[in-house]
Design a protein around this motif. Structure first.
Motif, PDB file in Angstrom:
ATOM      1  N   THR A  96       0.836  -1.208   0.000  1.00 20.40           N
ATOM      2  CA  THR A  96       0.000   0.000   0.000  1.00 20.40           C
ATOM      3  C   THR A  96       0.867   1.253   0.000  1.00 20.40           C
ATOM      4  O   THR A  96       0.610   2.210  -0.740  1.00 20.40           O
TER       5      THR A  96
ATOM      6  N   SER B 180       0.897   3.967  -2.983  1.00 24.38           N
ATOM      7  CA  SER B 180       0.555   5.359  -2.678  1.00 24.38           C
ATOM      8  C   SER B 180       1.681   6.299  -3.070  1.00 24.38           C
ATOM      9  O   SER B 180       1.432   7.382  -3.612  1.00 24.38           O
TER      10      SER B 180
ATOM     11  N   VAL C 293       1.756   6.551  -6.841  1.00 24.59           N
ATOM     12  CA  VAL C 293       0.643   7.398  -7.306  1.00 24.59           C
ATOM     13  C   VAL C 293       0.970   8.868  -7.064  1.00 24.59           C
ATOM     14  O   VAL C 293       0.781   9.706  -7.949  1.00 24.59           O
ATOM     15  N   SER C 294       1.506   9.174  -5.872  1.00 25.98           N
ATOM     16  CA  SER C 294       1.837  10.569  -5.570  1.00 25.98           C
ATOM     17  C   SER C 294       2.890  11.096  -6.536  1.00 25.98           C
ATOM     18  O   SER C 294       2.771  12.210  -7.055  1.00 25.98           O
TER      19      SER C 294
ATOM     20  N   LEU D 152      -5.455   5.027 -10.046  1.00 23.36           N
ATOM     21  CA  LEU D 152      -5.452   5.922  -8.881  1.00 23.36           C
ATOM     22  C   LEU D 152      -4.871   7.294  -9.232  1.00 23.36           C
ATOM     23  O   LEU D 152      -5.339   8.319  -8.744  1.00 23.36           O
ATOM     24  N   THR D 153      -3.852   7.293 -10.089  1.00 25.52           N
ATOM     25  CA  THR D 153      -3.277   8.573 -10.514  1.00 25.52           C
ATOM     26  C   THR D 153      -4.337   9.397 -11.233  1.00 25.52           C
ATOM     27  O   THR D 153      -4.508  10.589 -10.965  1.00 25.52           O
TER      28      THR D 153
ATOM     29  N   THR E   7      -2.867  13.261  -2.184  1.00 24.64           N
ATOM     30  CA  THR E   7      -2.903  12.079  -3.054  1.00 24.64           C
ATOM     31  C   THR E   7      -2.407  10.850  -2.304  1.00 24.64           C
ATOM     32  O   THR E   7      -2.959   9.766  -2.450  1.00 24.64           O
TER      33      THR E   7
ATOM     34  N   SER F 222      -4.886   7.677  -1.727  1.00 23.78           N
ATOM     35  CA  SER F 222      -4.539   6.367  -2.298  1.00 23.78           C
ATOM     36  C   SER F 222      -4.342   5.334  -1.199  1.00 23.78           C
ATOM     37  O   SER F 222      -4.662   4.165  -1.366  1.00 23.78           O
TER      38      SER F 222
ATOM     39  N   ASP G 158      -7.572   3.744  -0.318  1.00 24.87           N
ATOM     40  CA  ASP G 158      -8.471   3.342  -1.397  1.00 24.87           C
ATOM     41  C   ASP G 158      -8.683   1.835  -1.431  1.00 24.87           C
ATOM     42  O   ASP G 158      -7.753   1.068  -1.204  1.00 24.87           O
TER      43      ASP G 158
END
Lengths: 365, 288
Positions: free
Chosen positions: B70, B74, B77-78, B162-163, B219, B223, B226
């Motif tokens: 995770t 995350s 994604v950030s 997610l992005t 973000t 994420s 999520d």
């Protein structure tokens, strides 16, 4: 003296109808303090920004010490700018702000420290070196901006309305300080301002601009005493304008008849009788006549208004045709000990012929 | 009596939100904290006060693995959001000449927020799937001749989805931060001898860091919690911590463990938020 900045037929046309600067040519001598003066929208700031490289002209050429820099970006020009609201970097200390311009000069640490110290000492703020700009007052920030701009030892220093954000008292003080700084560092200064006092106090030469063009340029005293147009006469100092007709013109003297008075003036032009002209009178050159006193250009009228401004009085005198002439009266004594003119009383005023301006046409601005 | 009447409007204005927060935030948190100490006892669970659930989380490698995954997703994604959002926001603020175009592009980023979250996640299923837009395109231009299933049901698909979903939360704070930087600061930098890249590095970037920090925090936290995207596009190795928690409250019927996991997750997120808050306060990023 050599020319350091040459502006040759510089124009900035935003569109065929929107013209910022129109065919301006100015030469600035090395070490000179030149002021671009005019109301907002006259193109003075645009002209300065083009010298700095922030805007490109649509025509003409800019030369710096003989080299064409018209298309050089700001970071390639040996000029530095003091921005109107100072543009100090908020995330840096005062010292870092001043040292910023030295990064590209490849100096060693000691040299950087020395130069920062010199520049900050010059403006008397070396003790603030570790503070953030936002901890300082407006006047202090202004000085830091100056230090940051001169630390690179530019060929020319550009100042964009440098004092406009300061209050009146501080502004007066900074005018003198800037003038002294200019004498001390010997760099050429080009300043933009809309404040005529600032221009007169500080500059060696003033360039008055009007709608993108040069209206007149010269020493402050020449502009003040010999304005080339009513626009200049009105922008620098205060002038009363009276439309009239030439009644006689001989041997460097012209006599003009306005509705309410006759004026004799010195001139190097020759006017044919009947020609429409405008007479310009500065209030401080008009004096009140004592009882029985005679003088050239004596005008009779009635006192319509008395304005007190500390130093003296500005008095509106209505002539027989209804036109108004302003005349200044200095107060050598306190107001309570002065004999004040009363509204409605008849009075006589006069102005020396060499103090009367004559402009061609009915051109009161 | 008079005192009460005079203070009544103020008490109402403050009181209602306080009551609301107490009822719908603090109370549920309290319940979850309580549950996290309970004991699983087949077929349900019984009240207790023991740390067994927390011990399980930190000793059983499968939970640690999900936490790390995770964290990885995350962070990816950030970073992906940042790399896309920063140039975009920069363009909007400093390069876009037309105000109309700027508004239009900004709205284009914000508009997806009005569309159901589920729908936005589902879109990527149709783009990345074997029958999807990407496969059809690649086949039509001849890069591949058989539909590929490498795009969907993996961590890559999850990061992409997610992005896409959370990028507005990166664009908005960066845009706001850049917009606040006076233009004459970059002019001053150029005036002092710095080219455009160095001016960006020394002036614009440092001054926009508060926005970047806010964007990363948003973000990352979004994420991190999520569980729809992993469910829709994640595939077998795509379980994130929120999915595990959901399972504990559902099929596994182990509320105490699920609560303990939720508390650990909350601590992680709160740590990130307070760190970024402190960074901003210390003025490490930008002036006041």
């Amino acid at each position: 003296m050599a020319a350091i900045i040459e502006l040759e037929n510089i124009s900035k046309h935003y569109s065929p109808t929107i013209i910022g600067v129109d065919d301006v040519s100015v030469t600035v001598e090395d070490g000179e303090f030149v002021t671009l003066l005019g109301p907002s929208g006259c193109g003075k700031s645009t002209l300065l920004r083009m010298i700095g490289g922030f805007e490109e002209p649509t025509g003409g050429a800019i030369r710096l010490a003989g080299k064409d820099v018209t298309w050089d970006p700001p970071y390639k020009r040996e000029v530095n700018m003091v921005f109107q609201d100072y543009a100090l970097f908020p995330h840096m200390t005062v010292g870092q702000n001043v040292a910023y311009g030295l990064k590209t000069l490849k100096l060693n640490r000691a040299e950087v420290a020395d130069r920062v110290k010199d520049a900050l000492s010059l403006v008397g703020l070396y003790d603030k070196v570790d503070q953030r700009p936002q901890q300082l007052s407006g006047g202090q920030r202004q000085r830091i901006a100056l230090a940051r701009a001169i630390v690179r030892r530019p060929k020319v220093l550009l100042l964009d309305e440098p004092l406009s954000a300061l209050d009146a008292k501080l502004r007066e003080q900074m005018q003198i300080e800037l003038k002294h700084l200019h004498e001390k560092v010997g760099i050429t200064f080009i300043m933009v301002t809309h404040d005529q006092t600032e221009a007169l106090v500080m500059s060696d030469r003033v360039v008055v601009m009007e709608r993108g063009k040069i209206a007149q340029q010269g020493k402050p005293q020449d502009l003040y005493d010999h304005p080339a147009s009513p626009y200049v006469a009105n922008f620098i100092g205060t002038t009363t304008f009276l439309p009239g007709k030439v009644s006689k013109c001989t041997g460097g003297k012209v006599t003009v008849a306005t509705g309410g008075a006759m004026f004799e003036a010195e001139t190097d032009h020759s006017y044919s009788p009947g020609k429409v002209v405008t007479v310009g009178l500065r209030p401080e050159k008009v004096r009140f006549l004592a009882e029985g006193e005679t003088a050239a250009n004596t005008i009779t009228g009635k006192i319509a208004e008395v304005i007190y401004y500390g130093l003296g009085l500005r008095i509106a005198v209505t002539l027989s045709d209804g036109a108004t002439v302003y005349a200044d009266m200095l107060l050598p004594d306190r107001l309570s000990h002065s004999k004040l003119p009363e509204i409605g009383t008849p009075t006589r005023i006069a102005i020396e012929p060499h103090n009367v301006f004559v402009f061609e046409g009915n051109v009161a601005p | 009596m008079n005192l009460i009447r005079r203070n009544l409007p103020g008490a109402l204005v403050v009181g209602i939100p306080v009551l609301w927060i107490a009822l719908f935030m603090l109370l549920p948190y309290g319940i979850i904290v309580t549950y996290s100490f309970w004991l699983k006892k087949y077929p349900t669970f019984v009240p207790a006060f023991q740390f067994g659930n927390y011990v399980t989380i930190f000793t059983d490698p499968q939970y640690l693995q999900v936490f790390l995954r995770t964290l990885k997703i995350s962070i990816l994604v950030s970073i992906a959001s940042f790399l896309l959002a920063y140039p975009f926001a920069y363009y909007l603020v400093f390069r876009c000449r037309s105000a109309a175009l700027r508004t239009w592009l900004y709205m284009a980023v914000i508009a997806p927020l009005w569309v159901s979250y589920l729908l936005r996640a589902y879109i990527w299923k149709t783009i990345l799937g074997t029958e999807g837009v990407l496969n059809s395109f690649l086949i039509s231009v001849g890069i591949i001749d058989q539909p590929s299933d490498i795009f969907l049901y993996n961590q890559f698909a999850m990061v992409v989805t997610l992005t896409y979903i959370f990028i507005p939360f990166m664009v908005m704070p960066i845009y706001t931060a850049l917009e606040k930087i006076p233009v004459n600061l970059s002019e001053a930098s150029a005036d002092l001898g710095m080219g455009p890249w160095r001016s960006f590095w020394h002036v614009t970037l440092p001054l926009s860091l508060p926005g970047v920090a806010a964007g990363f925090t948003l973000t990352f936290c979004l994420s991190f919690g999520d569980f729809i995207a992993p469910f829709l596009v994640g595939g077998p190795d795509g379980n994130l911590i929120a999915n595990v928690i959901a399972t504990q409250f559902g099929a596994a019927l182990n509320w105490p463990l699920g609560s303990a996991l939720a508390i650990v997750m909350l601590v992680v997120v709160l740590t990130i938020v307070s760190l970024s808050d402190r960074m901003e306060r210390k003025g490490m990023v930008g002036g006041h």
